[in-house]
Every structure is written in structure tokens, then in C-alpha cells.
Design a protein around this motif. Structure first.
Motif, PDB file in Angstrom:
ATOM      1  N   ALA A  23      -1.653  -6.416 -10.063  1.00  9.91           N
ATOM      2  CA  ALA A  23      -3.012  -6.463  -9.521  1.00  9.91           C
ATOM      3  C   ALA A  23      -4.067  -6.239 -10.592  1.00  9.91           C
ATOM      4  CB  ALA A  23      -3.167  -5.422  -8.407  1.00  9.91           C
ATOM      5  N   ILE A  24      -3.710  -5.532 -11.654  1.00 11.62           N
ATOM      6  CA  ILE A  24      -4.685  -5.251 -12.711  1.00 11.62           C
ATOM      7  C   ILE A  24      -4.497  -6.168 -13.918  1.00 11.62           C
ATOM      8  CG2 ILE A  24      -4.987  -2.842 -12.027  1.00 11.62           C
ATOM      9  CD1 ILE A  24      -3.130  -2.034 -14.296  1.00 11.62           C
ATOM     10  N   LEU A  25      -3.470  -7.012 -13.888  1.00  8.62           N
ATOM     11  CA  LEU A  25      -3.259  -7.967 -14.972  1.00  8.62           C
ATOM     12  C   LEU A  25      -4.200  -9.156 -14.822  1.00  8.62           C
ATOM     13  CD1 LEU A  25       0.642  -8.097 -15.198  1.00  8.62           C
ATOM     14  CD2 LEU A  25      -0.918  -6.974 -16.788  1.00  8.62           C
ATOM     15  N   SER A  26      -4.516  -9.788 -15.923  1.00  8.16           N
ATOM     16  CA  SER A  26      -5.333 -10.994 -15.889  1.00  8.16           C
ATOM     17  C   SER A  26      -4.599 -12.101 -15.136  1.00  8.16           C
ATOM     18  CB  SER A  26      -5.641 -11.444 -17.318  1.00  8.16           C
ATOM     19  OG  SER A  26      -6.080 -12.781 -17.342  1.00  8.16           O
ATOM     20  N   GLY A  83       0.425  -5.704  -4.988  1.00 13.33           N
ATOM     21  CA  GLY A  83       0.160  -4.297  -5.254  1.00 13.33           C
ATOM     22  C   GLY A  83      -0.996  -3.736  -4.453  1.00 13.33           C
ATOM     23  N   ILE A  84      -2.040  -4.556  -4.238  1.00 13.63           N
ATOM     24  CA  ILE A  84      -3.221  -4.083  -3.496  1.00 13.63           C
ATOM     25  C   ILE A  84      -2.838  -3.715  -2.069  1.00 13.63           C
ATOM     26  CG2 ILE A  84      -5.484  -4.770  -2.606  1.00 13.63           C
ATOM     27  CD1 ILE A  84      -5.672  -6.674  -5.048  1.00 13.63           C
ATOM     28  N   TYR A  85      -2.122  -4.612  -1.403  1.00 11.96           N
ATOM     29  CA  TYR A  85      -1.757  -4.366  -0.007  1.00 11.96           C
ATOM     30  C   TYR A  85      -0.667  -3.311   0.106  1.00 11.96           C
ATOM     31  CZ  TYR A  85      -4.486  -8.577   0.317  1.00 11.96           C
ATOM     32  OH  TYR A  85      -5.508  -9.482   0.196  1.00 11.96           O
ATOM     33  N   LEU A  86       0.181  -3.239  -0.887  1.00 12.43           N
ATOM     34  CA  LEU A  86       1.210  -2.203  -0.893  1.00 12.43           C
ATOM     35  C   LEU A  86       0.568  -0.815  -0.923  1.00 12.43           C
ATOM     36  CD1 LEU A  86       4.531  -2.108  -2.766  1.00 12.43           C
ATOM     37  CD2 LEU A  86       2.978  -0.223  -3.097  1.00 12.43           C
ATOM     38  N   VAL A  87      -0.434  -0.633  -1.766  1.00  8.19           N
ATOM     39  CA  VAL A  87      -1.111   0.665  -1.867  1.00  8.19           C
ATOM     40  C   VAL A  87      -1.822   1.006  -0.553  1.00  8.19           C
ATOM     41  CG1 VAL A  87      -3.038   1.861  -2.983  1.00  8.19           C
ATOM     42  CG2 VAL A  87      -1.376   0.630  -4.362  1.00  8.19           C
ATOM     43  N   ILE A  88      -2.460  -0.005   0.071  1.00  9.46           N
ATOM     44  CA  ILE A  88      -3.160   0.231   1.336  1.00  9.46           C
ATOM     45  C   ILE A  88      -2.186   0.686   2.417  1.00  9.46           C
ATOM     46  CG2 ILE A  88      -4.434  -0.907   3.206  1.00  9.46           C
ATOM     47  CD1 ILE A  88      -5.682  -2.723   1.051  1.00  9.46           C
ATOM     48  N   LEU A  89      -1.060  -0.033   2.538  1.00  6.38           N
ATOM     49  CA  LEU A  89      -0.073   0.303   3.569  1.00  6.38           C
ATOM     50  C   LEU A  89       0.640   1.617   3.258  1.00  6.38           C
ATOM     51  CD1 LEU A  89       1.453  -3.229   4.208  1.00  6.38           C
ATOM     52  CD2 LEU A  89      -0.220  -2.017   5.583  1.00  6.38           C
ATOM     53  N   VAL A 126      -4.943   0.030   9.686  1.00  6.05           N
ATOM     54  CA  VAL A 126      -4.679  -0.268   8.276  1.00  6.05           C
ATOM     55  C   VAL A 126      -4.208  -1.706   8.123  1.00  6.05           C
ATOM     56  CG1 VAL A 126      -3.308   0.366   6.257  1.00  6.05           C
ATOM     57  CG2 VAL A 126      -4.130   2.143   7.797  1.00  6.05           C
ATOM     58  N   LEU A 127      -3.311  -2.132   8.998  1.00  2.00           N
ATOM     59  CA  LEU A 127      -2.809  -3.511   8.968  1.00  2.00           C
ATOM     60  C   LEU A 127      -3.940  -4.508   9.237  1.00  2.00           C
ATOM     61  CD1 LEU A 127       0.576  -3.105  10.863  1.00  2.00           C
ATOM     62  CD2 LEU A 127       0.307  -3.930   8.530  1.00  2.00           C
ATOM     63  N   ALA A 128      -4.838  -4.146  10.152  1.00  2.00           N
ATOM     64  CA  ALA A 128      -5.966  -5.018  10.462  1.00  2.00           C
ATOM     65  C   ALA A 128      -6.855  -5.203   9.235  1.00  2.00           C
ATOM     66  CB  ALA A 128      -6.770  -4.437  11.618  1.00  2.00           C
TER      67      ALA A 128
END
Length: 204
Positions: A23-26, A83-89, A126-128
Motif C-alpha cells: 500500500a505504501i509502495l509506488s 493492505g489498506i482494507y486488511l488494516v481496516i478489518l 466496518v465492512l460497509a
């Protein structure tokens, strides 16, 4: 993956870092790496794996084959944004009161029953939020299909955003390109509004 991470007692920090790194890689760097993975001459990672397990007949030019190009680009999108959605969930799973989970376990709930009946209802909001972010982001997807395939082969990976860019800047049809950009914005608003309305009605 978030559910698996929530059960880890050792090494959780390492895996969180590993999963969030894309998620933080170019986007350019990720695309170039996957273009090498998909290569056939010299063989990239995916074709090497197929050859190693005796499936040489399935080796192909993944990004140059009309049957596999869209799926190949979608895999890169998934890897980049996972990675973004993994962290949120994962954060949502950690916010579930431990007392509720322990009570359910005492009543005999375990495994998938515990997840589906206890944890999943707590993750609805969170899923929403994650779903709305994903839909909004993918409707505007541009960089990965443009860098990897330029919308090809043919129009196999042509998205509205890549078509808009090529119309405006390659064909210099700026008015038409601007109109497509407006349609993308309206499309995002409509889809997200419908999604929010459906989720709200189900929640009520």
C-alpha cells in the motif's frame, strides 16, 4: 487475512508490516515487478511455477493474452490495495468486546460459527466503509492498467479512466475527455449513494 492475523499470538507485527507494505509502495514499482513476474521470455515467476509443477501448457504472456490480461491486472490491483482494507478489518476485529467473544465461547460457539454469528455482525459498519472505499477507488482505477497494458491487448483492460486519459491527451479531444471525467465523477456518486442506501436499509 485479517481474521488470521487476529488469531496470531506471535509474529503479528511482522505479518501486518508485510501485508501493508504494497500500500505504501509506488504503483509504478509494483507494476514493473509484476510485469517481470508475468513475463514469458525470460520466464517470470508465474510461468516458472507452472513449469515446476508440470503445467507448462498453461504458460502464457499473461498481460498480452486477451483471455488473461484483465485478471492479471486485477490481481495487481488486489495486491496493491490489500493492505489498506486488511488494516481496516483487522482494527474492526480488535474492537469487538472480548467479553462478548468469551460469552459466546462458553455457550459453545467456535470456529466459523463464532465468526459468522458473533464477529461478523460487529463488523457490519466496518465492512460497509471498506466496501464504499473499494467501489469508489476501483471506479476511478487508472495507474495500474495504464502502466501495465495501456488498456490492451485490444481493449481487454480498457477502463473508463484509461479511455478518458487517452481520449484527452493522446487524441487531444479535450472536450470529450472532460465529458468522460464528469461521467466518472457522477458514476462514483451514484454507485456510492446506492451502496450506502442499501447498506443502511439492511442495517435498519
Amino acid at each position: 487475512l485479517a481474521l488470521l492475523l487476529s488469531h496470531l499470538t506471535r509474529g503479528a507485527s511482522f505479518f501486518k508490516t508485510l501485508y501493508f507494505a504494497p500500500a505504501i509502495l509506488s504503483g509504478v514499482a509494483v507494476c514493473e515487478a509484476f510485469k517481470n513476474f508475468y513475463a514469458i521470455d525470460p520466464p517470470g515467476l508465474f510461468n516458472l511455477i507452472l513449469g515446476a509443477v508440470g503445467l507448462e501448457n498453461l504458460e502464457t504472456v499473461w498481460l498480452g493474452n486477451m483471455d488473461t490480461a484483465l485478471g492479471s491486472v486485477a490481481l495487481i490491483e488486489c495486491y496493491k490495495n490489500m493492505g489498506i482494507y486488511l488494516v481496516i478489518l483487522y482494527a474492526g476485529l480488535l474492537s469487538i468486546p472480548e467479553s462478548v467473544v468469551e460469552s459466546a465461547k462458553m455457550d459453545g460457539a467456535k470456529g466459523w460459527t463464532l465468526f459468522l454469528k458473533i464477529k461478523l455482525p460487529y463488523l457490519k459498519n466496518v465492512l460497509a466503509a471498506a466496501l464504499i472505499m473499494a467501489v469508489n477507488g476501483l471506479l476511478k482505477a487508472f495507474d495500474i492498467p495504464y502502466i501495465t497494458t495501456y488498456g490492451g491487448p485490444g481493449d481487454a483492460t480498457e477502463l473508463v479512466a484509461t479511455y478518458m486519459y487517452k481520449t484527452a491527451f493522446s487524441s487531444t479531444k479535450y472536450g470529450y475527455g472532460s465529458a468522460i471525467a464528469v461521467v466518472i465523477a457522477i458514476e462514483c456518486i451514484i454507485f456510492v449513494s446506492i451502496l450506502q442506501a442499501v447498506l443502511k436499509r439492511r442495517q435498519d
